[in-house]
Design a protein around this motif. Structure first.
Motif, mmCIF file in Angstrom:
data_model
loop_
_atom_site.group_PDB
_atom_site.id
_atom_site.type_symbol
_atom_site.label_atom_id
_atom_site.label_comp_id
_atom_site.label_asym_id
_atom_site.label_seq_id
_atom_site.Cartn_x
_atom_site.Cartn_y
_atom_site.Cartn_z
ATOM 1 N N CYS A 184 0.836 -1.212 0.000
ATOM 2 C CA CYS A 184 0.000 0.000 0.000
ATOM 3 C C CYS A 184 0.863 1.251 0.000
ATOM 4 O O CYS A 184 0.557 2.232 -0.686
ATOM 5 N N LEU A 185 1.966 1.223 0.750
ATOM 6 C CA LEU A 185 2.853 2.386 0.813
ATOM 7 C C LEU A 185 3.578 2.606 -0.501
ATOM 8 O O LEU A 185 3.848 3.749 -0.883
ATOM 9 N N ALA B 22 2.217 1.943 -3.407
ATOM 10 C CA ALA B 22 1.180 2.571 -4.226
ATOM 11 C C ALA B 22 0.968 4.031 -3.812
ATOM 12 O O ALA B 22 0.792 4.909 -4.667
ATOM 13 N N ILE B 23 0.985 4.285 -2.511
ATOM 14 C CA ILE B 23 0.797 5.650 -2.006
ATOM 15 C C ILE B 23 1.936 6.556 -2.459
ATOM 16 O O ILE B 23 1.721 7.727 -2.808
ATOM 17 N N THR B 24 3.165 6.025 -2.466
ATOM 18 C CA THR B 24 4.315 6.815 -2.910
ATOM 19 C C THR B 24 4.129 7.269 -4.353
ATOM 20 O O THR B 24 4.332 8.443 -4.683
ATOM 21 N N LEU C 151 1.243 7.383 -6.043
ATOM 22 C CA LEU C 151 0.063 8.248 -6.127
ATOM 23 C C LEU C 151 0.370 9.649 -5.609
ATOM 24 O O LEU C 151 -0.034 10.655 -6.223
ATOM 25 N N LEU C 152 1.103 9.739 -4.504
ATOM 26 C CA LEU C 152 1.435 11.030 -3.909
ATOM 27 C C LEU C 152 2.289 11.870 -4.849
ATOM 28 O O LEU C 152 1.989 13.043 -5.101
ATOM 29 N N GLN D 25 0.258 12.822 -8.118
ATOM 30 C CA GLN D 25 -0.783 13.830 -7.929
ATOM 31 C C GLN D 25 -0.208 15.195 -7.554
ATOM 32 O O GLN D 25 -0.734 16.227 -7.973
ATOM 33 N N THR E 242 6.902 7.843 3.388
ATOM 34 C CA THR E 242 6.171 6.578 3.413
ATOM 35 C C THR E 242 6.950 5.513 4.186
ATOM 36 O O THR E 242 6.354 4.673 4.866
#
Length: 238
Positions: A64-65, A67-69, A71-72, A75, A177
């Motif tokens: 998840c992290l 993916a978050i990296t 995405l962050l 964006q 992250t």
């Protein structure tokens, strides 16, 4: 404003000094290197590296992290900075438009500050560096991220300033992250080094054989890119 204008002009000149070349070979390398599909094997190797070395109950968090990296950084680049600063890409900047070399006519979107490629690359590189804790691995993925970022300037898609800011944002995002992972998993920190020799495991407990397998995929892909460009340009000798 004068200082800002001077900085922008310096960035333009620096970008033009490293943008493009007269080599069809390096044009081919740059085009292949920035292709999404060429790095699918490395993405698979990355996932396998995590699956084999991360505690099962923490694996979902790490994925998840990752993916978050992405995405962050993506964006921040596309939804915040680019609309806010509206800095034209080199291939669309009226001051240097006719001086920018491109490959296959690719110029990118309208705005380029900051580079999402650089932010994504450095974000993932730094996150994995913190996770794995191995010198050769760290050097290799940093070199991969730097090359992946610099090539965007070679292709005329980004100014060097776009790359530099993107790299900084990526490093901060990857560190952030990882900090989240560290805070959540610190109760498991005592598991590190319980397996045995440092020759077999990195400082964070990753198996060196798995790290070597990952690096083989990385270097193998880079070799394939070089060979592929040679074949494309008919440089291979009989």
């Amino acid at each position: 404003m004068t200082e800002v204008s001077g900085l922008i002009e310096t960035d333009r000149l620096a970008t033009l000094s490293v943008n493009g070349s007269d080599s069809l070979f390096w044009d081919g390398v740059a085009s292949l290197y920035t292709s999404f599909y060429i790095w699918i094997p490395l993405a698979i190797a990355s996932i396998l590296l995590l699956i084999r070395n991360i505690n099962t109950k923490r694996l979902l968090l790490v994925l998840c992290l990752v993916a978050i990296t992405v995405l962050l950084t993506d964006q921040l680049s596309s939804s915040v900075f680019k609309p806010l600063f509206q800095r034209l890409r080199p291939g669309r900047d009226p001051y240097i438009l006719n001086m920018v070399d491109t490959v296959d006519g690719y110029r990118g979107g309208l705005y380029g500050f900051f580079s999402g490629h650089a932010a994504n690359s450095f974000g993932l590189a730094v996150l994995f560096i913190w996770l794995v804790r191995d010198k050769l691995f760290s050097l290799s993925v940093l070199l991969w991220a730097a090359t992946n970022s610099f090539i965007r300037t070679y292709l005329g898609a980004h100014f060097l300033g776009d790359i530099l800011v993107g790299a900084i944002v990526g490093c901060l995002a990857g560190s952030l992250t990882y900090w989240i992972y560290y805070i959540v998993s610190r109760k498991d920190r005592n598991r590190i080094h319980i397996h045995g020799s440092d020759l077999m495991y990195t400082k964070s407990g990753f198996m060196r054989s798995d790290v070597c397998a990952f690096l083989c995929v990385l270097y193998g892909t880079c070799s394939f890119i070089l060979i592929g460009s040679c074949i494309k340009q008919g440089v291979v000798f009989n």
